[in-house]
Design an enzyme around this catalytic site. Structure first.
Site, PDB file in Angstrom:
ATOM      1  N   PRO A 365      10.996   2.007 -18.397  1.00 41.23           N
ATOM      2  CA  PRO A 365      11.322   2.471 -17.205  1.00 41.23           C
ATOM      3  C   PRO A 365      11.072   1.269 -15.981  1.00 41.23           C
ATOM      4  O   PRO A 365      11.490   1.385 -14.795  1.00 41.23           O
ATOM      5  CB  PRO A 365      10.638   3.577 -16.684  1.00 41.23           C
ATOM      6  CG  PRO A 365       9.405   3.556 -17.348  1.00 41.23           C
ATOM      7  CD  PRO A 365       9.820   2.945 -18.593  1.00 41.23           C
ATOM      8  N   ALA A 366      10.239   0.447 -16.537  1.00 38.44           N
ATOM      9  CA  ALA A 366       9.498  -0.508 -15.421  1.00 38.44           C
ATOM     10  C   ALA A 366      10.557  -1.522 -14.910  1.00 38.44           C
ATOM     11  O   ALA A 366      11.710  -1.924 -15.709  1.00 38.44           O
ATOM     12  CB  ALA A 366       8.240  -1.225 -16.151  1.00 38.44           C
ATOM     13  N   CYS A 367      10.600  -2.045 -13.614  1.00 38.91           N
ATOM     14  CA  CYS A 367      11.486  -3.113 -13.097  1.00 38.91           C
ATOM     15  C   CYS A 367      11.033  -4.481 -13.514  1.00 38.91           C
ATOM     16  O   CYS A 367      10.953  -5.283 -12.736  1.00 38.91           O
ATOM     17  CB  CYS A 367      11.530  -2.944 -11.588  1.00 38.91           C
ATOM     18  SG  CYS A 367      12.239  -1.239 -11.239  1.00 38.91           S
ATOM     19  N   PHE A 368      11.292  -4.739 -14.747  1.00 38.51           N
ATOM     20  CA  PHE A 368      11.406  -6.406 -15.317  1.00 38.51           C
ATOM     21  C   PHE A 368      11.845  -6.259 -16.469  1.00 38.51           C
ATOM     22  O   PHE A 368      11.845  -5.494 -17.231  1.00 38.51           O
ATOM     23  CB  PHE A 368       9.869  -6.788 -15.168  1.00 38.51           C
ATOM     24  CG  PHE A 368       8.902  -6.652 -16.471  1.00 38.51           C
ATOM     25  CD1 PHE A 368       8.257  -5.296 -15.896  1.00 38.51           C
ATOM     26  CD2 PHE A 368       8.898  -7.115 -17.410  1.00 38.51           C
ATOM     27  CE1 PHE A 368       7.147  -4.992 -16.939  1.00 38.51           C
ATOM     28  CE2 PHE A 368       7.953  -6.596 -18.440  1.00 38.51           C
ATOM     29  CZ  PHE A 368       7.206  -5.800 -18.316  1.00 38.51           C
ATOM     30  N   ASN A 405       4.566  -0.602 -11.516  1.00 41.72           N
ATOM     31  CA  ASN A 405       5.508   0.340 -10.780  1.00 41.72           C
ATOM     32  C   ASN A 405       4.999   1.688 -10.243  1.00 41.72           C
ATOM     33  O   ASN A 405       5.875   2.639 -10.153  1.00 41.72           O
ATOM     34  CB  ASN A 405       6.854   0.416 -11.676  1.00 41.72           C
ATOM     35  CG  ASN A 405       7.862  -0.634 -11.689  1.00 41.72           C
ATOM     36  OD1 ASN A 405       8.512  -0.813 -12.468  1.00 41.72           O
ATOM     37  ND2 ASN A 405       7.918  -1.277 -10.264  1.00 41.72           N
TER      38      ASN A 405
END
Ligand SMILES: *Cc1c(COP(=O)(O)O)cnc(C)c1O
Length: 458
Positions: A365-368, A405
């Protein structure tokens, strides 16, 4: 495989896990509102501790004191330490936090070992006051212990950690016996061996010797060589001192874990047998033994299960976007080559998914963009509302939350048969709440920066 100690192909483990995932969905531990949990197989943990004890019992002379101290860093959870304590396992701690966890679990000081490369004077003083075993990492630390020993008596068994410099394994970051490792006294460096012998000659209270040759990625043969080097050094010291001053050898942990299947390989029985063949004197009763296994006791008994929030496709490749990523599988996400994890697919009811294998990415789910649990993995196609399970994550994974995050720490639950054909769950750690996330992010100091004034110089 030795069927007496291992569990062959791990089929029973697979069944227990499948039953637990289904029960977690049925009982609402896992679902749309709680899209990630960590599960611990209590039966498996108990079996592993029994295998460990039996493996060393089988090769040690009767009456030999053996302390199996669990390396707390592998799974720093109080109920886990308490379960291990109930199974006769002590604790190896390497920080004030880990010591606090072991104490909270009720692990007795004489079943606790403190190793760490950076102990403060206060930590050393506390350990000696409590009677916890301490392995000095280096000459400066030994000098601090000297000072404490002059001013007070202590029941702590004390030793020195040596690095036998036998070499590294396939993973640089977990190789502790390389020539330049930061741990212990580098035994093959010029003058080091003589320094160690003198250190014992000058200090009759130094009665232990410690070597931990490495972790995941270290071949058994190298672990055995590390223990053999420690044994040879203890023999040399006792011979030159003309007295059996070293009475206990701490051979560390590091048994590697098979992340490729549900079977346990290597087993504790195999390792203990190899050690006893290569270094029989270690088991003859002249030395007490301490072990410090971490990963091998817990890894195979933990599973992260995460809901597939979305199933999409990019560049022709299916991508399952799940709730498990870098926050629970940090090593795998940042170093996928060294730390691959198996993924099991379950449907929305928590039933093991069948179907043709489709090459897909399992994303977190992390933004990278690198936040992938598995890349290009052949699995039954994961669809929206399914569950993806990251296997063998009971050590160094979901207990090692990484707050990227501000993703919440998932709840962790132990499971065991309920005696009526079902599965019972027990809370090991509550899921982290949003209030806790805010509080841990300085929420009590909201205005501390806006109200900060430069000193008034007028
Ligand atoms: C990490 C560590 C262990 C445990 O290693 P595992 O690979 O988890 O078995 C044992 N002893 C020391 C000193 C350690 O640093």
């Amino acid at each position: 495989m030795d069927g007496r100690y291992g569990d062959g192909d791990g089929a029973e483990r697979t069944t227990r896990r499948d039953d637990a995932v289904r029960a977690a969905v049925e009982q609402g531990l896992l679902g749309p509102g709680t899209p990630i949990v960590g599960l611990l197989d209590v039966t498996g943990i108990r079996e592993a501790t029994a295998e460990l004890r039996a493996a060393f019992d089988a090769v040690t002379a009767p009456g030999t004191p053996v302390l199996h101290a669990f390396a707390v860093k592998a799974t720093p959870l109080v109920p886990v330490l308490r379960l291990l304590r109930a199974e006769g396992i002590g604790a190896e701690v390497a920080s004030p936090g880990e010591l606090a966890l072991a104490r909270a679990a009720g692990v007795a000081p004489n079943r606790t070992v403190l190793d760490s490369p950076a102990k403060t004077p206060a930590e050393l003083r506390e350990a000696l006051a409590l009677g916890i075993a301490v392995n000095a990492d280096n000459p400066q630390e030994l000098a601090r212990i000297d000072g404490l020993m002059r001013s007070a008596t202590s029941r702590s068994p004390l030793g020195i950690r040596v690095n036998p410099q036998v070499g590294g394994g396939s993973i640089e970051a977990t190789s502790t016996a390389t020539t330049t490792s930061k741990f212990g006294v580098a035994l093959r460096d010029e003058g080091a061996r003589e320094w160690v012998v003198r250190a014992y000659a000058d200090r009759p209270w130094l009665t232990r010797l410690h070597a931990h040759t490495g972790s995941q990625g270290i071949p058994l043969s190298l672990m055995v060589r590390g223990a053999a080097e420690a044994y040879a050094l203890a023999e040399e010291i006792n011979r030159r001192l003309g007295r059996p001053q070293i009475d206990t050898l701490d051979i560390g942990g590091g048994l590697p874990v098979n992340f490729g299947s549900d079977g346990t390989t290597p087993t504790y029985a195999q390792y203990a047998r190899l050690l006893s063949e290569a270094v029989p004197g270690l088991f003859g009763g002249r030395y007490g033994l301490v072990t410090e296994f971490g990963r091998s006791l817990l890894a195979k008994h933990g599973t992260v299960v995460a809901r597939v929030e979305y199933a999409k496709s990019a560049g022709g490749r299916p991508v399952a976007v799940t709730h498990a990523g870098v926050q629970v599988a940090t090593r795998t996400v940042y170093a996928p080559g060294a730390w691959p994890l198996r993924i099991a697919a379950y449907d929305g009811k928590g039933r093991a998914k069948a179907g043709p294998a489709v090459v897909q990415d399992v994303a977190g789910p992390a933004c990278f963009s690198g936040d992938l649990l598995a890349e290009g993995r052949a699995l039954p196609l994961l669809e929206q509302g399914d569950y993806a399970a990251a296997l063998d994550t009971g050590a160094y994974y979901f207990a090692h939350h990484y707050a990227y995050n501000s993703l919440a720490r998932p709840g962790i639950y132990g499971f065991a048969p309920d005696g009526a054909g079902g599965i019972a769950f027990a809370t090991v750690r509550e899921p982290q709440s949003l209030d806790e996330i805010v509080a841990e992010a300085g929420g009590a100091h909201t205005d501390s920066l806006t109200t900060l004034r430069a000193p008034d110089h007028r």
